[in-house]
Design an enzyme around this catalytic site. Structure first.
Site, PDB file in Angstrom:
ATOM      1  N   LYS A 126       0.871  -1.185   0.000  1.00  0.00           N
ATOM      2  CA  LYS A 126       0.000   0.000   0.000  1.00  0.00           C
ATOM      3  C   LYS A 126       0.896   1.218   0.000  1.00  0.00           C
ATOM      4  O   LYS A 126       2.030   1.161   0.477  1.00  0.00           O
ATOM      5  CB  LYS A 126      -0.881   0.016   1.255  1.00  0.00           C
ATOM      6  CG  LYS A 126      -2.101   0.892   1.111  1.00  0.00           C
ATOM      7  CD  LYS A 126      -3.237   0.146   0.443  1.00  0.00           C
ATOM      8  CE  LYS A 126      -4.406   1.016   0.114  1.00  0.00           C
ATOM      9  NZ  LYS A 126      -5.552   0.212  -0.327  1.00  0.00           N
ATOM     10  N   ASP A 166      -7.060   4.164  -4.594  1.00  0.00           N
ATOM     11  CA  ASP A 166      -7.714   4.006  -3.289  1.00  0.00           C
ATOM     12  C   ASP A 166      -8.341   5.383  -3.018  1.00  0.00           C
ATOM     13  O   ASP A 166      -8.573   6.149  -3.961  1.00  0.00           O
ATOM     14  CB  ASP A 166      -6.713   3.596  -2.202  1.00  0.00           C
ATOM     15  CG  ASP A 166      -7.390   3.109  -0.921  1.00  0.00           C
ATOM     16  OD1 ASP A 166      -7.863   1.965  -0.886  1.00  0.00           O
ATOM     17  OD2 ASP A 166      -7.481   3.887   0.054  1.00  0.00           O
TER      18      ASP A 166
HETATM   19  P1  NDP Z   1     -12.980   7.601  -2.925  1.00  0.00           P
HETATM   20  O1  NDP Z   1     -11.922   8.597  -2.736  1.00  0.00           O
HETATM   21  O2  NDP Z   1     -13.555   7.394  -4.275  1.00  0.00           O
HETATM   22  O3  NDP Z   1     -14.207   7.911  -1.940  1.00  0.00           O
HETATM   23  C1  NDP Z   1     -14.021   7.993  -0.565  1.00  0.00           C
HETATM   24  C2  NDP Z   1     -15.353   8.309   0.089  1.00  0.00           C
HETATM   25  O4  NDP Z   1     -15.238   8.100   1.483  1.00  0.00           O
HETATM   26  C3  NDP Z   1     -15.778   9.749  -0.112  1.00  0.00           C
HETATM   27  O5  NDP Z   1     -17.171   9.829  -0.120  1.00  0.00           O
HETATM   28  C4  NDP Z   1     -15.194  10.413   1.132  1.00  0.00           C
HETATM   29  O6  NDP Z   1     -15.841  11.614   1.509  1.00  0.00           O
HETATM   30  C5  NDP Z   1     -15.428   9.344   2.160  1.00  0.00           C
HETATM   31  N1  NDP Z   1     -14.443   9.488   3.234  1.00  0.00           N
HETATM   32  C6  NDP Z   1     -13.092   9.431   3.120  1.00  0.00           C
HETATM   33  N2  NDP Z   1     -12.505   9.659   4.298  1.00  0.00           N
HETATM   34  C7  NDP Z   1     -13.512   9.863   5.174  1.00  0.00           C
HETATM   35  C8  NDP Z   1     -13.554  10.145   6.551  1.00  0.00           C
HETATM   36  N3  NDP Z   1     -12.424  10.272   7.264  1.00  0.00           N
HETATM   37  N4  NDP Z   1     -14.785  10.256   7.138  1.00  0.00           N
HETATM   38  C9  NDP Z   1     -15.919  10.144   6.402  1.00  0.00           C
HETATM   39  N5  NDP Z   1     -15.935   9.888   5.088  1.00  0.00           N
HETATM   40  C10 NDP Z   1     -14.756   9.747   4.500  1.00  0.00           C
HETATM   41  O7  NDP Z   1     -12.397   6.234  -2.341  1.00  0.00           O
HETATM   42  P2  NDP Z   1     -12.875   4.728  -2.600  1.00  0.00           P
HETATM   43  O8  NDP Z   1     -14.333   4.681  -2.808  1.00  0.00           O
HETATM   44  O9  NDP Z   1     -11.977   4.152  -3.620  1.00  0.00           O
HETATM   45  O10 NDP Z   1     -12.499   4.042  -1.215  1.00  0.00           O
HETATM   46  C11 NDP Z   1     -13.430   3.905  -0.144  1.00  0.00           C
HETATM   47  C12 NDP Z   1     -12.980   2.795   0.775  1.00  0.00           C
HETATM   48  O11 NDP Z   1     -12.907   1.562   0.045  1.00  0.00           O
HETATM   49  C13 NDP Z   1     -11.594   2.970   1.413  1.00  0.00           C
HETATM   50  O12 NDP Z   1     -11.609   2.390   2.685  1.00  0.00           O
HETATM   51  C14 NDP Z   1     -10.697   2.146   0.494  1.00  0.00           C
HETATM   52  O13 NDP Z   1      -9.527   1.736   1.148  1.00  0.00           O
HETATM   53  C15 NDP Z   1     -11.621   0.987   0.194  1.00  0.00           C
HETATM   54  N6  NDP Z   1     -11.305   0.186  -0.986  1.00  0.00           N
HETATM   55  C16 NDP Z   1     -11.194   0.766  -2.217  1.00  0.00           C
HETATM   56  C17 NDP Z   1     -10.931  -0.014  -3.318  1.00  0.00           C
HETATM   57  C18 NDP Z   1     -10.892   0.539  -4.698  1.00  0.00           C
HETATM   58  O14 NDP Z   1     -10.756  -0.247  -5.631  1.00  0.00           O
HETATM   59  N7  NDP Z   1     -11.037   1.830  -4.899  1.00  0.00           N
HETATM   60  C19 NDP Z   1     -10.695  -1.467  -3.191  1.00  0.00           C
HETATM   61  C20 NDP Z   1     -10.922  -1.981  -1.854  1.00  0.00           C
HETATM   62  C21 NDP Z   1     -11.191  -1.159  -0.814  1.00  0.00           C
HETATM   63  P3  NDP Z   1     -15.085  13.019   1.369  1.00  0.00           P
HETATM   64  O15 NDP Z   1     -15.191  13.381  -0.073  1.00  0.00           O
HETATM   65  O16 NDP Z   1     -15.814  13.950   2.268  1.00  0.00           O
HETATM   66  O17 NDP Z   1     -13.670  12.813   1.812  1.00  0.00           O
HETATM   67  O1  2IT Z   2      -7.761  -1.756  -0.882  1.00  0.00           O
HETATM   68  C1  2IT Z   2      -7.704  -2.239  -2.025  1.00  0.00           C
HETATM   69  O2  2IT Z   2      -7.823  -3.458  -2.223  1.00  0.00           O
HETATM   70  C2  2IT Z   2      -7.518  -1.332  -3.162  1.00  0.00           C
HETATM   71  N1  2IT Z   2      -7.477  -0.114  -2.959  1.00  0.00           N
HETATM   72  C3  2IT Z   2      -7.341  -1.882  -4.541  1.00  0.00           C
HETATM   73  C4  2IT Z   2      -5.932  -2.320  -4.769  1.00  0.00           C
HETATM   74  C5  2IT Z   2      -5.596  -2.732  -6.179  1.00  0.00           C
HETATM   75  O3  2IT Z   2      -4.410  -3.013  -6.379  1.00  0.00           O
HETATM   76  O4  2IT Z   2      -6.462  -2.782  -7.050  1.00  0.00           O
END
Ligand code: NDP
Ligand code: 2IT
Length: 447
Positions: A126, A166
């Site tokens: 990461k 992420d």
């Molecule tokens: P994005 O940046 O697209 O979206 C993040 C969302 O979460 C936004 O709505 C943001 O709101 C909110 N958020 C972030 N930090 C906080 C906080 N401290 N308190 C409240 N809301 C918060 O990210 P992703 O959708 O890609 O990621 C979301 C989650 O999923 C994370 O935990 C990530 O690690 C996990 N994840 C993502 C993957 C991927 O492929 N993208 C894969 C597996 C897991 P705001 O705009 O106000 O910050």
């Molecule tokens: O938390 C996760 O699994 C991710 N943000 C996706 C990682 C990836 O390599 O696609």
């Protein structure tokens, strides 16, 4: 048993002071895996978990960049290369002001187990930066991404370490990061996943994490002859994972009533349908607005400032924002309102107290390392397509994703079923991930 676990944790704590998120992630794995190690001679006495909690390599570097007004900024860049026993390092990059060593080490540690569960050959990593993308212009984002990659490029490669997105890193950032890597190396390779479709990306990768979280929940519900049809769903977050979890839940006949961001929770009593979701996607992804702006288009909805979604009554909850966004009190509230299933789209969104409540109530609960693994699994499929110099159709990738999520569910059931028949998916996911990585480490000797 408690004594052995406590002794192990004391050692990990003494070496990793001021890293609460990392220690939280390790504690969960230790609780599940140490009893299994004690019961299985091939793992016992080899300090295998102690080796796993120590990153193979931690990179920290300066990222200097210039904003539109000509001011120079300094951020901190990181890459945690946690474990490469079963494949090259693989995992996302997070750009958020809260990013620090503890958060990235917890994410890298979880990634090792998650990637093992996908059945694909990927190690765990990461990275990211404490850079805050909010309010920055496209040019500033580009200059930051280029500055970040001007150091990271020497540590990664298509057979070494393959980053992805992420929080705060989506299609736009991946483009800038890839462009700089290509320029510096003079090579067009699959060094990063989540790429655009015309330059090596995979169909379904944007959807994969959210879809996968729903597919995993579908598999859990199936064990009780239930489905998404007619269920009320609360989703948190409004970014990539939340958007596509919502899309799939709607497609399966559920009514999604909440989304959120760090400012508060949107509640739409009529449900967020496909047209409303299209509005959200444009608002968040193109206009980079706030979820409260939904009310300007749909005034029957309400916005609860500073609140999380968990007080809203639902059958299924999908936390898709960030770590520790659902605590013990939230869990009690969800259970009181009749919630039967929680599928984590985010990484470690439920606190240990919340998980304890869900387990006590014996509801269906999936930890992110199992239920959100569809994202990285589809990244693995993108890597395969890049190596083949070929691409699969949307249907082909979606079928493979569904198969992978069903396989992860099955292995969780295999390792996580308690004597009374209750499936502890936390135990199942941790032991199954551990076994795969530990077997590879044992085969490779002490390296
Ligand atoms: P994005 O940046 O697209 O979206 C993040 C969302 O979460 C936004 O709505 C943001 O709101 C909110 N958020 C972030 N930090 C906080 C906080 N401290 N308190 C409240 N809301 C918060 O990210 P992703 O959708 O890609 O990621 C979301 C989650 O999923 C994370 O935990 C990530 O690690 C996990 N994840 C993502 C993957 C991927 O492929 N993208 C894969 C597996 C897991 P705001 O705009 O106000 O910050
Ligand atoms: O938390 C996760 O699994 C991710 N943000 C996706 C990682 C990836 O390599 O696609």
């Amino acid at each position: 048993m408690k004594k052995i676990i406590d002794e192990f944790m004391d050692l990990v704590k003494s070496r990793n002071t001021n890293e609460p998120e990392f220690l939280q992630a390790v504690q969960e794995v230790a609780d599940a895996v140490i009893p299994y190690i004690v019961d299985h001679d091939i793992y016992f006495g080899k300090n295998i978990l102690l080796r796993m909690v120590e990153p193979e390599r931690v990179l920290m570097f300066r990222v200097s960049w210039v904003d539109d007004a000509g001011e120079i900024h300094v951020n901190r860049g990181f890459r945690i290369q946690m474990n490469s026993a079963i494949g090259p390092y693989k995992g996302g990059l997070r750009f958020h002001k809260s990013v620090n060593l503890s958060i990235l080490k917890f994410l890298a540690f979880e990634q090792v187990f998650k990637n093992a569960l996908t059945t694909l050959p990927m190690g765990g990593a990461k990275g990211g930066s404490d850079f805050d993308p909010k309010g920055k212009s496209d040019d500033e984002i580009m200059r930051f991404c280029h500055a970040f990659m001007s150091e990271l490029f020497r540590h990664i490669g298509p057979n070494k370490d393959i980053p992805a997105g992420d929080i705060g890193v989506g299609a736009r950032e991946i483009g800038f990061l890839f462009g700089k890597y290509k320029k510096l190396r003079n090579e067009f390779t699959g060094v990063i996943t989540g790429k655009g479709l015309t330059w090596g990306g995979s169909l379904i990768r944007p959807e994969a994490t959210g879809y996968g979280t729903v597919y995993f929940a579908e598999n859990m519900l199936k064990t009780q002859n239930k489905s998404f049809e007619g269920k009320t769903v609360c989703v948190s977050g409004s970014g990539n994972v939340a958007q596509f979890a919502t899309e799939k839940a709607i497609q399966l006949g559920a009514k999604v009533v909440t989304l959120s961001d760090s400012s508060g929770t949107l509640f739409d009593p009529d449900g967020i349908d496909a047209a409303k979701l299209a509005f959200v996607m444009e608002l968040k992804n193109e206009k980079r607005g706030r979820i409260s702006e939904y009310l300007e288009e749909y005034p029957r909805a309400s916005f609860q400032k500073g609140k999380r979604p968990w007080a809203v009554a639902c059958d299924i909850a999908m936390p898709c924002a960030t770590q520790n966004e659902l605590d013990g009190e939230d869990a009690k509230q969800l259970l009181k309102n009749g919630c039967i299933c929680v599928s984590e789209g985010a990484n470690m969104p439920s606190t240990p107290e919340a998980i304890h409540e869900f387990h006590k109530a014996k509801i269906l609960f999936a930890p992110g390392k199992a239920s959100n693994a569809g994202g990285v699994a589809t990244s693995g499929l993108e890597m395969t397509q890049n190596s083949l110099r070929f691409h699969w159709s949307r249907i082909e990738v979606d079928e493979k994703l569904q198969e992978i999520m069903a396989d992860i569910h099955e292995v969780c059931v295999q390792y996580g079923t308690d004597k009374d028949g209750y499936v502890d998916y936390v135990k199942g996911a941790n032991i199954a991930g551990f076994v795969k990585v530990a077997d590879a480490m044992l085969a490779q000797g002490v390296v």
